[in-house]
Motif scaffolding. Structure first.
Motif, short mmCIF file in Angstrom:
data_model
loop_
_atom_site.label_atom_id
_atom_site.label_comp_id
_atom_site.label_asym_id
_atom_site.label_seq_id
_atom_site.Cartn_x
_atom_site.Cartn_y
_atom_site.Cartn_z
N UNK A 257 1.10 -1.61 0.13
CA UNK A 257 -0.48 -0.56 -0.21
C UNK A 257 0.83 1.52 0.13
N UNK A 258 2.05 0.90 0.68
CA UNK A 258 2.86 2.11 0.81
C UNK A 258 3.40 2.50 -0.39
N UNK A 259 4.09 1.76 -1.11
CA UNK A 259 4.74 1.76 -2.97
C UNK A 259 3.78 2.82 -3.46
N UNK A 260 3.01 3.30 -3.14
CA UNK A 260 2.26 3.77 -4.31
C UNK A 260 2.31 5.44 -3.86
N UNK A 261 3.27 5.68 -2.30
CA UNK A 261 2.91 6.56 -2.00
C UNK A 261 3.58 7.80 -2.27
N UNK A 262 3.61 9.00 -2.54
CA UNK A 262 4.79 9.98 -2.74
C UNK A 262 5.02 10.90 -1.87
N UNK A 263 4.51 10.41 -1.02
CA UNK A 263 4.95 10.47 0.96
C UNK A 263 4.01 9.94 1.76
N UNK A 264 4.36 10.26 3.34
CA UNK A 264 4.11 9.30 4.33
C UNK A 264 4.14 8.43 4.64
N UNK A 401 -6.40 8.29 -6.74
CA UNK A 401 -6.10 9.48 -7.06
C UNK A 401 -5.96 10.58 -5.98
N UNK A 402 -5.81 10.15 -5.18
CA UNK A 402 -5.41 10.78 -3.37
C UNK A 402 -4.57 9.80 -2.89
N UNK A 403 -3.94 10.24 -1.34
CA UNK A 403 -2.35 9.45 -0.99
C UNK A 403 -3.14 8.99 0.15
N UNK A 404 -3.13 9.88 0.67
CA UNK A 404 -3.78 9.56 2.31
C UNK A 404 -4.20 8.10 2.50
N UNK A 490 4.90 16.22 8.22
CA UNK A 490 3.73 16.16 8.44
C UNK A 490 2.91 17.47 6.74
N UNK A 491 3.40 18.16 6.57
CA UNK A 491 2.81 19.07 6.00
C UNK A 491 3.09 18.58 4.34
N UNK A 492 4.48 17.66 4.19
CA UNK A 492 4.46 17.45 3.32
C UNK A 492 3.44 16.31 3.27
N UNK A 493 2.79 15.71 4.47
CA UNK A 493 1.79 14.50 3.98
C UNK A 493 0.62 15.73 3.63
N UNK A 496 -0.98 16.70 0.10
CA UNK A 496 -1.31 15.57 -0.80
C UNK A 496 -1.00 15.20 -2.62
N UNK A 497 -2.11 15.54 -2.98
CA UNK A 497 -2.42 15.38 -4.84
C UNK A 497 -1.76 16.45 -4.65
N UNK A 498 -1.77 17.78 -4.11
CA UNK A 498 -0.69 18.77 -4.02
C UNK A 498 1.20 18.66 -4.45
N UNK A 499 0.73 17.46 -4.10
CA UNK A 499 2.04 17.52 -3.75
C UNK A 499 3.07 17.53 -5.29
N UNK A 500 3.88 18.40 -6.14
CA UNK A 500 4.82 18.33 -7.24
C UNK A 500 5.48 17.18 -7.74
#
Length: 506
Positions: A257-264, A401-404, A490-493, A496-500
């Motif tokens: 599940x975590x492998x598809x995340x940009x951050x977190x 199409x979201x992260x957390x 925390x701010x990077x997480x 979410x989808x606004x992460x570059x």
């Protein structure tokens, strides 16, 4: 004892809470499993194990949920409207009241689901709507029916998004669509089974003091309560609390599940307002949600009015024969749903698969509007049943199409809220004075299906264009966005989808 509490008193050897925390830390630090190259054979075995433990029970719960919701249509042609003295728009009002509570309590239900855990929430809410179904067997007036349907909406509103959110804790993006289809497939199967069941129940002389349509609600509600009590015992909340998974398997589930995340780093994070709002206001969530609203207009029209439509097509048939004729179209819808979802899984794409079933639905309503031939109109019900296909596809699309975890719960809940609004509209598309051809209702459903086709195409084009724009910005800064340097995790997480580094998944 429910699996949500980890069943720590069980004699079965399991990972303790401390061990589970160590497992998560090991995954984060890369000590236990490499995130990028898990063993494919181990993944296949794990998927099969999760499928066998989760899919049957959640599918059964959703089957009962949809039967308890849609059996009003079967009860109507069995005499409910006459016994309650319904006139004019009374039937439409009873349908609408259900969706009022469905809409009002949709977001709160998912928040509660995440807070208490799906292992507690899903069976408990299922018990409560089973109680409502039984209570419906004893109503004697339209106001009483409205009150019970309002309560039914409160308890049913969290079931579809709750299960979708629950499964998103266990499966990767590409795998999720097919698994969602396996439980959402219960909606058309519930229509088929509900018609067959209603026909069988109506052959009974009575159940206790209950006769006719009252037996449908009582028997189906009792079955729902019994199954839900079993689910309360066996459902597992999350990978860390699954006594049927070993430590390495738990770690692999979380890593996948975590492998598809940009951050977190956390597979299941704490509820946070910013992440929740990211899920609600994602452009894809809002666009796909409106697509699901349009789709739900036709889905709910089909569910609540198919028995009435069959009656107008075959007025010379008996009530039991008419009930039985509702089953085959639902089976066709289930087959289409699973087929499209399987293709979506293999291709890891969702948006493009909105179109095939939508085209068939458009053809169906053109037939309803232009043909008086009874067999052509009955054949059109098979094409219209493919409208169920968008249920798993849209929920999987907003989840992808979201992260957390929090954003996923919010995105799925928002998508379903849009669908509930569509259900409210759908409850008014077919009115008695428009019978037997229902030209207004069929015209509105044709317009809704056409809207789905147009909007899904535009959304797909926008996602691709925005991804190209994000790629271009990344090249301008050589892959390094200095505006993110020094930001706390925390701010990077919360971005979410606004992460570059995030890209939309079509």
């Amino acid at each position: 004892m429910n699996a949500t509490t980890e069943k720590v008193n069980s004699s079965t050897p399991i990972v303790s809470t401390h061990d589970a925390d160590d497992t998560r830390r090991s995954i984060v630090e890369g000590d236990l499993l490499p995130l990028s190259t898990p063993d494919p054979a181990a993944e296949r075995r794990l998927r099969k194990k999760i499928d066998l433990h989760l899919i049957p029970i959640v599918s059964l719960l959703y089957l009962l949920c949809f039967i308890d919701r849609a059996n009003l249509g079967n009860a109507k042609i069995a005499g409910l409207d006459k016994d309650l003295g319904m006139t004019g728009y009374d039937y439409n009002i009873v349908l609408s009241v259900f969706y009022v509570s469905y809409i009002l309590f949709g977001i709160p239900a998912v928040v509660v689901c995440k807070w208490v855990g799906p292992g507690w929430f899903l069976p408990t809410t299922s018990i409560m709507f089973g109680v409502c179904s039984v209570a419906t067997a004893f109503v004697t007036s339209v106001p009483q029916a409205c009150a019970i349907r309002f309560l039914l909406g409160i308890f049913e509103t969290g079931m579809m998004p709750g299960i979708a959110y629950y499964l998103s804790r266990w499966y990767k993006r590409a795998e999720l669509t097919f698994r969602l289809s396996l439980y959402i497939m219960m909606a058309p199967l519930a229509g088929a089974f509900g018609g067959l069941l209603a026909g069988g129940i109506l052959r009974l002389p009575r159940i206790g003091s209950l006769t006719s349509w009252r037996m449908i609600f009582a028997l189906e509600g009792i079955v729902t309560i019994g199954v839900s009590i079993i689910a309360l015992v066996i459902l597992t909340d999350r990978p860390e609390t699954a006594i049927w998974l070993g430590p390495e398997e738990k770690a692999l589930v979380i890593a996948r599940v975590r492998s598809e995340r940009v951050v977190g780093n956390e597979a299941v994070d704490a509820m946070g307002r910013r992440k929740f709002l990211r899920g609600v206001f994602s452009p894809v969530t809002l666009s796909v949600g409106f697509i699901f609203l349009l789709d739900a207009v036709t889905v709910q029209t089909f569910a609540f009015f198919l028995p009435s439509i069959i009656r107008t097509i075959f007025p010379e048939y008996t009530t039991i024969q008419q009930q039985l004729l509702t089953a085959p179209p639902y089976l066709a819808g289930a087959a289409m749903m699973v087929s499209m979802s399987a293709l979506s899984w293999r291709s890891d794409r969702r948006q493009v698969f909105f179109k095939p079933s939508t085209v068939l639905v458009i053809i169906a309503y053109i037939v309803f509007l232009t043909s008086n031939n009874q067999w052509a109109r009955y054949a059109a019900t098979f094409l219209a049943s493919t409208v169920f296909t968008l249920g798993p596809l849209t929920n999987a699309q907003v989840a992808a199409n979201v992260v957390s975890d929090t954003a996923r719960s919010a995105a799925i809940a928002t998508n379903c809220i849009f669908a509930h609004c569509g259900g409210l509209i759908g409850s008014w598309t077919f009115v008695e004075w428009d019978a037997p051809l229902y030209r207004i209702g069929n015209g509105l459903n044709l317009a809704a299906a056409s809207g789905v086709l147009v909007l899904s195409t535009l959304t797909l084009l926008w996602m691709k264009a925005d991804n190209r724009a994000r790629d271009a910005r990344a090249m301008e800064v050589n892959g390094v966005d200095e505006s993110l340097s020094g930001l706390p995790e925390k701010e990077l997480e919360d971005l979410d989808w606004q992460h570059p580094g995030f890209r939309w998944k079509p």
